[in-house]
Design a protein around this motif. Structure first.
Motif, short mmCIF file in Angstrom:
data_model
loop_
_atom_site.label_atom_id
_atom_site.label_comp_id
_atom_site.label_asym_id
_atom_site.label_seq_id
_atom_site.Cartn_x
_atom_site.Cartn_y
_atom_site.Cartn_z
N TYR A 173 0.91 -1.05 0.15
CA TYR A 173 0.16 -0.25 0.09
C TYR A 173 1.43 1.01 0.14
O TYR A 173 0.13 2.39 -0.46
N LEU A 177 1.18 3.81 -3.20
CA LEU A 177 0.48 5.55 -2.27
C LEU A 177 2.08 6.44 -3.42
O LEU A 177 1.48 7.02 -3.56
N ALA A 209 4.44 8.56 6.66
CA ALA A 209 3.42 7.45 6.38
C ALA A 209 4.39 6.22 7.07
O ALA A 209 3.85 5.29 7.43
N CYS A 216 1.05 0.87 13.76
CA CYS A 216 0.12 -0.46 12.98
C CYS A 216 0.93 -1.37 12.93
O CYS A 216 0.25 -2.76 13.96
N GLU A 268 -2.18 18.54 4.54
CA GLU A 268 -2.17 17.23 3.39
C GLU A 268 -1.46 16.28 3.14
O GLU A 268 -2.53 15.14 2.95
N LEU A 271 -2.13 14.07 6.38
CA LEU A 271 -3.85 13.21 6.25
C LEU A 271 -3.10 12.15 5.58
O LEU A 271 -4.30 10.97 5.41
N LEU A 272 -2.17 12.45 3.88
CA LEU A 272 -2.89 11.37 3.19
C LEU A 272 -2.40 10.33 3.33
O LEU A 272 -2.41 9.50 3.24
N SER A 274 -1.68 9.75 6.99
CA SER A 274 -2.37 9.00 7.78
C SER A 274 -3.83 7.96 7.01
O SER A 274 -3.93 6.33 7.87
N THR A 275 -3.58 7.54 5.81
CA THR A 275 -4.31 6.90 5.38
C THR A 275 -3.78 5.28 5.09
O THR A 275 -4.74 4.05 5.28
N PRO A 278 -6.37 3.10 7.84
CA PRO A 278 -7.20 2.32 8.17
C PRO A 278 -7.20 1.70 6.65
O PRO A 278 -7.44 0.56 6.45
N ALA A 279 -5.68 1.80 6.23
CA ALA A 279 -5.52 0.15 4.86
C ALA A 279 -4.32 -0.58 5.77
O ALA A 279 -5.55 -1.83 5.22
#
Length: 289
Positions: A173, A177, A209, A216, A268, A271-272, A274-275, A278-279
């Motif tokens: 992921y 990204l 990231a 995680c 931004e 926030l990008l 931080s995806t 959820p992934a």
């Protein structure tokens, strides 16, 4: 002071392949923290009647094939179980970052960017992976799931199928990204005021990231912040890494190939990045399905 907990006999079907749990072991005075760790320690693996006796000088756990008779043995057992789990967490984070960095470096020229990450930037990323993350994970508190697992064998592999799936899924992921960021015109419009400005945003995306992936890595289930309050060093070190990263974006200059981002652009990017959370949450759901 001496207290004992009697564990009633269990049938063969109830104990085969499982541990009999010791439910209510409590202690007193300054040793209460240690005995709380033993509260859910699964220690008896046979169908015989067993006891957990707490003495002033030591502890006797169980009468089956797995026995711990001294306080030192109990500490050693807890240290091995927790240390093995921490090795897996560290391996998951390190290898996720390594695979992502290698994949981005290989894909970069095919996406029109010869050096997505410079050598100096990679040195900072390595400091995060090899030094700061190790110090952060070292403060992880003992978890119940560590104590409920069977004793680890010396030949037990650190890289299990679950850890490999965690590394592969999250690295895939993060690579996707980063590749999308480098290739899609949308991101060039948002952050492409200049080539250096765009690559500054990419550097920030990669590092943030990675920091989110550390959260995680420490959680095998959906409870991302479980035990986080007991590991203040993790919070402090991750905050330090984020602070230094922001500082590098604004004062790194030609050495780090950076130029200041606007507050909106920085938000931004965060926030990008931080995806990643959820992934990885979806990966955990599918892995348990």
């Amino acid at each position: 002071d001496q207290r004992a907990l009697h564990v009633p006999p269990q049938t063969g079907d109830e104990v085969r392949g499982h541990h009999v749990r010791c439910h209510t072991v409590k202690a007193h005075s300054g040793r209460s923290c240690f005995f709380q760790l033993l509260q859910n320690l699964a220690c008896i693996r046979a169908g015989e009647q067993g006891t957990v006796s707490l003495h002033g000088e030591g502890i006797h756990l169980g009468t089956g094939s797995f026995q711990l008779r001294r306080t030192e043995d109990c500490f050693r057992f807890l240290w091995v179980q927790q240390g093995f789990a921490h090795q897996q967490v560290r391996a998951a984070f390190d290898q996720t970052m390594n695979l992502t960095a290698v994949a981005v470096s290989i894909l970069g020229p095919f996406l029109g960017v010869d050096t997505p990450v410079t050598v100096v930037q990679m040195l900072w990323i390595n400091i995060i992976m090899d030094t700061l993350a190790g110090l952060a994970f070292a403060g992880e508190p003992p978890m119940e799931r560590y104590l409920e697992e069977p004793p680890k064998q010396r030949t037990a592999p650190v890289l299990t199928r679950a850890i490999a799936w965690q590394i592969g899924g999250l690295a895939l992921y993060m690579t996707a990204l980063c590749a999308a960021f480098l290739k899609l015109p949308l991101f060039h419009r948002l952050f492409g005021s200049s080539e250096v400005g765009f690559l500054t945003a990419f550097f920030a995306l990669f590092v943030f990231a990675g920091l989110f992936s550390a959260f995680c890595a420490r959680a095998e289930d959906k409870h991302l912040f479980r035990g986080l309050g007991q590991n203040r060093s993790f919070v402090a070190i991750m905050g330090l890494c984020a602070g230094v990263q922001v500082l590098l974006l604004y004062v790194g200059g030609p050495l780090f190939r950076t130029q200041p981002l606007s507050p909106r652009q920085l938000l931004e990017i965060v926030l990008l990045a931080s995806t990643v959370i959820p992934a990885d949450f979806l990966r955990k759901i599918f892995s348990k399905a």
